[in-house]
Design a protein around this motif. Structure first.
Motif, mmCIF file in Angstrom:
data_model
loop_
_atom_site.group_PDB
_atom_site.id
_atom_site.type_symbol
_atom_site.label_atom_id
_atom_site.label_comp_id
_atom_site.label_asym_id
_atom_site.label_seq_id
_atom_site.Cartn_x
_atom_site.Cartn_y
_atom_site.Cartn_z
ATOM 1 N N MET A 126 0.859 -1.676 0.122
ATOM 2 C CA MET A 126 0.319 0.269 -0.458
ATOM 3 C C MET A 126 0.289 0.985 0.151
ATOM 4 S SD MET A 126 -3.403 1.251 2.913
ATOM 5 C CE MET A 126 -2.195 1.906 4.149
ATOM 6 N N ILE A 127 2.171 1.481 0.430
ATOM 7 C CA ILE A 127 3.041 2.543 0.961
ATOM 8 C C ILE A 127 3.393 2.433 -0.905
ATOM 9 C CG2 ILE A 127 5.079 3.366 1.820
ATOM 10 C CD1 ILE A 127 2.596 2.891 4.326
ATOM 11 N N ASP A 128 4.066 1.556 -1.423
ATOM 12 C CA ASP A 128 4.228 2.124 -2.995
ATOM 13 C C ASP A 128 3.699 2.224 -3.761
ATOM 14 O OD1 ASP A 128 6.393 0.641 -2.179
ATOM 15 O OD2 ASP A 128 6.106 -1.539 -2.793
ATOM 16 N N ALA A 129 1.895 2.385 -2.857
ATOM 17 C CA ALA A 129 0.912 2.768 -4.316
ATOM 18 C C ALA A 129 0.930 4.360 -3.946
ATOM 19 C CB ALA A 129 -0.261 1.835 -3.689
ATOM 20 N N VAL A 130 1.416 4.125 -2.406
ATOM 21 C CA VAL A 130 0.623 5.903 -2.007
ATOM 22 C C VAL A 130 2.360 6.832 -2.572
ATOM 23 C CG1 VAL A 130 1.137 7.285 -0.046
ATOM 24 C CG2 VAL A 130 -0.643 5.521 -0.467
ATOM 25 N N ASP A 131 3.318 6.155 -2.392
ATOM 26 C CA ASP A 131 4.264 6.820 -2.896
ATOM 27 C C ASP A 131 4.330 7.145 -4.315
ATOM 28 O OD1 ASP A 131 5.521 6.930 -0.460
ATOM 29 O OD2 ASP A 131 6.664 4.784 -0.836
ATOM 30 N N GLU A 132 3.786 6.248 -5.113
ATOM 31 C CA GLU A 132 3.827 6.570 -6.648
ATOM 32 C C GLU A 132 2.588 7.429 -6.755
ATOM 33 O OE1 GLU A 132 3.925 6.402 -10.446
ATOM 34 O OE2 GLU A 132 5.184 5.228 -9.656
ATOM 35 N N LYS A 133 0.854 7.786 -5.611
ATOM 36 C CA LYS A 133 0.529 8.489 -5.804
ATOM 37 C C LYS A 133 1.219 9.851 -5.692
ATOM 38 C CE LYS A 133 -4.117 6.420 -4.437
ATOM 39 N NZ LYS A 133 -5.043 6.816 -5.609
ATOM 40 N N LEU A 134 2.195 10.029 -5.539
ATOM 41 C CA LEU A 134 2.719 10.645 -4.441
ATOM 42 C C LEU A 134 3.876 11.394 -5.830
ATOM 43 C CD1 LEU A 134 3.983 10.963 -0.866
ATOM 44 C CD2 LEU A 134 2.049 12.364 -2.175
ATOM 45 N N ARG A 135 4.570 10.311 -6.355
ATOM 46 C CA ARG A 135 5.335 11.158 -7.343
ATOM 47 C C ARG A 135 4.394 11.725 -8.790
ATOM 48 N NH1 ARG A 135 8.080 6.302 -5.878
ATOM 49 N NH2 ARG A 135 6.958 4.758 -7.053
ATOM 50 N N ARG A 136 3.209 10.797 -9.112
ATOM 51 C CA ARG A 136 2.114 11.053 -10.116
ATOM 52 C C ARG A 136 2.235 12.738 -10.138
ATOM 53 N NH1 ARG A 136 -1.152 9.304 -14.266
ATOM 54 N NH2 ARG A 136 -2.802 10.671 -13.971
ATOM 55 N N ARG A 137 1.884 12.760 -8.483
ATOM 56 C CA ARG A 137 0.841 14.162 -8.505
ATOM 57 C C ARG A 137 2.434 15.900 -8.564
ATOM 58 N NH1 ARG A 137 -2.140 14.891 -2.925
ATOM 59 N NH2 ARG A 137 -3.826 14.341 -4.169
ATOM 60 N N ALA A 138 3.682 14.756 -7.583
ATOM 61 C CA ALA A 138 4.929 16.000 -8.503
ATOM 62 C C ALA A 138 5.173 15.774 -9.956
ATOM 63 C CB ALA A 138 6.378 15.196 -7.595
ATOM 64 N N GLU A 139 4.884 14.663 -10.196
ATOM 65 C CA GLU A 139 4.956 15.081 -12.236
ATOM 66 C C GLU A 139 4.004 16.202 -12.800
ATOM 67 O OE1 GLU A 139 7.253 13.756 -14.147
ATOM 68 O OE2 GLU A 139 8.493 13.336 -12.445
ATOM 69 N N GLU A 140 2.524 16.349 -11.932
ATOM 70 C CA GLU A 140 1.899 16.772 -12.412
ATOM 71 C C GLU A 140 2.170 18.667 -11.960
ATOM 72 O OE1 GLU A 140 -1.903 14.314 -11.618
ATOM 73 O OE2 GLU A 140 -1.660 15.441 -9.912
ATOM 74 N N ASP A 141 2.548 18.374 -10.985
ATOM 75 C CA ASP A 141 3.098 19.923 -10.476
ATOM 76 C C ASP A 141 4.111 20.798 -11.663
ATOM 77 O OD1 ASP A 141 1.317 19.742 -8.117
ATOM 78 O OD2 ASP A 141 2.876 19.221 -7.157
ATOM 79 N N ARG A 142 5.151 19.294 -11.899
ATOM 80 C CA ARG A 142 6.428 19.700 -12.761
ATOM 81 C C ARG A 142 5.280 20.338 -13.455
ATOM 82 N NH1 ARG A 142 9.632 16.272 -9.804
ATOM 83 N NH2 ARG A 142 8.638 14.121 -11.300
ATOM 84 N N LEU A 143 4.354 19.558 -14.783
ATOM 85 C CA LEU A 143 4.312 20.243 -15.668
ATOM 86 C C LEU A 143 3.499 21.368 -15.965
ATOM 87 C CD1 LEU A 143 2.990 19.223 -18.596
ATOM 88 C CD2 LEU A 143 1.576 17.829 -18.177
ATOM 89 N N ALA A 144 2.812 21.741 -14.385
ATOM 90 C CA ALA A 144 1.745 22.826 -15.066
ATOM 91 C C ALA A 144 2.406 23.484 -14.221
ATOM 92 C CB ALA A 144 1.286 22.885 -13.180
ATOM 93 N N ALA A 145 3.970 23.486 -13.700
ATOM 94 C CA ALA A 145 5.361 25.059 -13.708
ATOM 95 C C ALA A 145 5.782 25.020 -14.740
ATOM 96 C CB ALA A 145 5.704 24.372 -11.957
ATOM 97 N N ASP A 146 5.935 24.227 -15.719
ATOM 98 C CA ASP A 146 6.886 24.696 -16.602
ATOM 99 C C ASP A 146 5.309 25.285 -18.324
ATOM 100 O OD1 ASP A 146 8.469 23.095 -16.294
ATOM 101 O OD2 ASP A 146 8.416 21.152 -17.569
ATOM 102 N N ILE A 147 4.409 25.137 -17.547
ATOM 103 C CA ILE A 147 3.798 26.009 -18.606
ATOM 104 C C ILE A 147 3.548 26.693 -17.994
ATOM 105 C CG2 ILE A 147 1.002 25.640 -18.990
ATOM 106 C CD1 ILE A 147 0.797 23.340 -18.573
ATOM 107 N N LEU A 148 3.704 27.321 -17.205
ATOM 108 C CA LEU A 148 3.130 28.590 -16.306
ATOM 109 C C LEU A 148 4.748 29.388 -16.872
ATOM 110 C CD1 LEU A 148 1.640 28.833 -13.384
ATOM 111 C CD2 LEU A 148 0.934 29.469 -15.034
ATOM 112 N N GLU A 149 5.840 28.930 -16.692
ATOM 113 C CA GLU A 149 6.905 29.520 -16.838
ATOM 114 C C GLU A 149 6.744 29.558 -18.363
ATOM 115 O OE1 GLU A 149 11.081 30.799 -16.240
ATOM 116 O OE2 GLU A 149 9.510 29.933 -14.562
ATOM 117 N N GLU A 150 6.709 28.818 -19.366
ATOM 118 C CA GLU A 150 5.931 28.702 -20.640
ATOM 119 C C GLU A 150 5.520 30.227 -20.991
ATOM 120 O OE1 GLU A 150 6.779 28.793 -24.751
ATOM 121 O OE2 GLU A 150 7.939 28.276 -23.322
ATOM 122 N N CYS A 151 4.383 30.576 -19.794
ATOM 123 C CA CYS A 151 3.170 31.862 -20.095
ATOM 124 C C CYS A 151 4.675 32.685 -19.939
ATOM 125 C CB CYS A 151 2.408 31.777 -18.755
ATOM 126 S SG CYS A 151 1.289 30.647 -19.369
#
Length: 541
Positions: A1-26
């Motif tokens: 279960m912990i591995d699944a939670v870690d994967e969710k958090l990693r996925r969330r970090a990727e989303e955050d990075r993508l959103a930040a890249d979009i704003l940087e391009e703005c």
């Protein structure tokens, strides 16, 4: 279960990075179009949050709080919309809207700020970074300009405030609540809950947010999450971002095949505990954590400096930018005008006097040492019977009574000045104050010898003149009184005017201040180098 939670958090970090890249391009795209905004565009750092806000972006003037999934969903809708969202938020800061706590009707002021910055953004972009709602916005702005008289903050706020205060089911000048809801939908782009000014007043009016902005949080999140998959097919998505999105999708499918049932709900609950912010914790203010910004005063000063720097750059290269920045420069000029405390300003004209008064702050050293000598350790304290005070005695209040000055404002200014003089213990009762009315020639000189006579003076006060404007007769008349010994202790003169007149060529031998009422619709006229210019707000009179 912990591995699944870690994967969710990693996925969330990727989303955050993508959103930040979009704003940087703005930021990059806006800087390429508006070079003078470079300091403002990168002034705030980006910080991802999961606060359940209604909009992708929010700021407290120090950081940009971004809802990653909402930013990605907005990007899927249109990259131009994200650019306009970011420009909208930065313009708020340049105009220092987050720090303005002067308006008690928060709904009216928030909507006014959004209307002003969207109007400016549309003029600046001039077709670039267009939005699908721009046509409807132009129609609404035309109506607002017609009803308010001009696209200026004070005039727009007055219109919106009256609409907000109109009882339900009624209309103000033919405009009802449905029009307000339409304007909310057209002009709002960011979350204002984190603005420092939102926590500065206890008298906030309840913001009647339209129902379509009060959607259930879960449906909002589902809609935002679905955009991740849709975004993969977006033609405007750069290859680097597409690879990040594909990685996110593949991880999501693996995660979905491995999880489920009670374990999945437990993982979700544990992941929620790892989130830095939650909508439930913040209550009605999902961005509340960002209001508590210890650097808010420094931020406000820095945004003031940025605004002035932008104004200076635009003044220098105004021909290069053309008419696109006219409304932007007009709003910059308004926000950068210096404001003064009129009562504090009057203290500049005080003179020091020694008066027969009991002075509890000082004592007679003779009695003090006598007590020490007589009793050993018990001094005798006797307050002094004289006191040095700073008081206004000889003073001149000149009033421009030309046709261009409103008679009601003249009366209010005189009354306000005397109210200040009477309310402070620093001002003398026995005075020699001249109230001079003049247009192109002297009209009347009313002399006050005792502050207790002010009320009687105001009862018979009548504005006289309404001709042209010439400041020289007043200065010649005052100089004549000084030469004859009638104003021996005079420190200065204040002249209430609109500034549209002839100034003396030579500086007088006393301080002179020209007082103007703030008018958003026009520039305050320049005064000679030897004079002081003071701008006061009409509502303070």
């Amino acid at each position: 279960m912990i591995d699944a939670v870690d994967e969710k958090l990693r996925r969330r970090a990727e989303e955050d990075r993508l959103a930040a890249d979009i704003l940087e391009e703005c930021r990059v795209q806006l800087m390429l179009k508006f070079r003078f905004l470079d300091l403002a565009l990168w002034r705030m750092s980006l910080q991802p949050v999961r606060a359940g806000g209604a909009y992708p972006l929010a700021t407290n003037g120090h950081i940009v709080a971004l809802e990653a999934l909402r930013v990605i969903a907005r990007f899927n809708q249109s990259f131009n919309e994200v650019v306009r969202d970011y420009l909208h938020m930065v313009l708020h800061c340049i105009f220092r809207h987050p720090y303005n706590a002067d308006h008690k009707d928060r709904e009216a002021w928030n909507l006014t700020c959004d209307i002003i910055v969207e109007s400016v953004a549309m003029d600046m972009c001039a077709g670039r970074f267009s939005s699908e709602d721009d046509t409807a916005r132009k129609e609404a702005l035309s109506k607002i300009r017609l009803m308010a008289g001009d696209m200026l903050p004070g005039k727009v706020y007055s219109l919106v405030h009256n609409m907000v205060q109109t009882p339900a089911g009624q209309q103000y000048r033919g405009l009802g609540r449905s029009t307000l809801n339409e304007w909310h939908a057209l002009f709002e782009r960011d979350e204002h809950a984190a603005w420092p000014a939102m926590g500065d007043t206890d008298n906030k009016s309840v913001e009647n947010v339209p129902e379509k902005y009060s959607e259930d949080e879960s449906s909002n999140n589902e809609q935002a999450a679905s955009s991740v998959e849709e975004l993969l097919n977006a033609e405007q998505l750069p290859e680097s971002m597409r690879e990040q999105m594909q990685d996110l999708e593949s991880r999501g499918e693996d995660e979905g095949s491995e999880g489920g049932g009670e374990d999945d709900s437990a993982e979700t609950e544990l992941a929620a505990e790892q989130m830095p912010y939650s909508h439930e914790d913040q209550g009605a203010d999902p961005m509340g954590n960002f209001q508590d910004n210890e650097e808010r005063e420094d931020d406000a000063k820095e945004w003031e400096e940025i605004s002035k720097q932008i104004a200076m750059n635009l003044d220098t290269f105004s021909k290069e930018w053309g008419e696109e920045t006219n409304s932007f420069m007009q709003n910059l000029s308004l926000v950068n005008r210096k404001q003064y405390d009129y009562s504090e300003f009057l203290r500049q004209f005080m003179v020091q006097n020694e008066e027969i008064l009991v002075n509890p702050d000082e004592f007679d050293y003779v009695y003090y040492t006598y007590g020490i000598d007589l009793y050993g350790n018990m001094p005798l304290i006797e307050p002094l019977e004289y006191k040095e005070t700073d008081r206004i005695r000889d003073f001149v209040i000149a009033i421009d009574t030309s046709e261009s000055v409103k008679g009601d404002l003249v009366r209010r200014f005189v009354q306000h000045t005397f109210d200040i003089l009477k309310s402070s213990q620093d001002y003398a009762t026995d005075v020699n104050i001249h109230v001079i009315q003049s247009d192109s020639r002297l009209q009347e000189d009313m002399v006050i010898r005792d502050m207790r006579d002010v009320d009687a003076l105001m009862e018979r006060f009548k504005v006289r003149g309404f001709g042209g404007t010439d400041f020289r007769p007043v200065f010649d008349y005052v100089q004549g009184m000084r030469d004859s010994g009638k104003l021996t202790d005079m420190r200065g003169l204040i002249y209430f005017t609109d500034g549209l007149g002839t100034f003396p060529d030579a500086p007088p031998d006393f301080d002179a201040a020209f007082v103007f009422v703030e008018d958003e619709a026009r520039e305050i006229p320049a005064v000679p180098p030897w004079a002081i210019k003071l701008v006061v707000k009409e509502e303070t009179l």
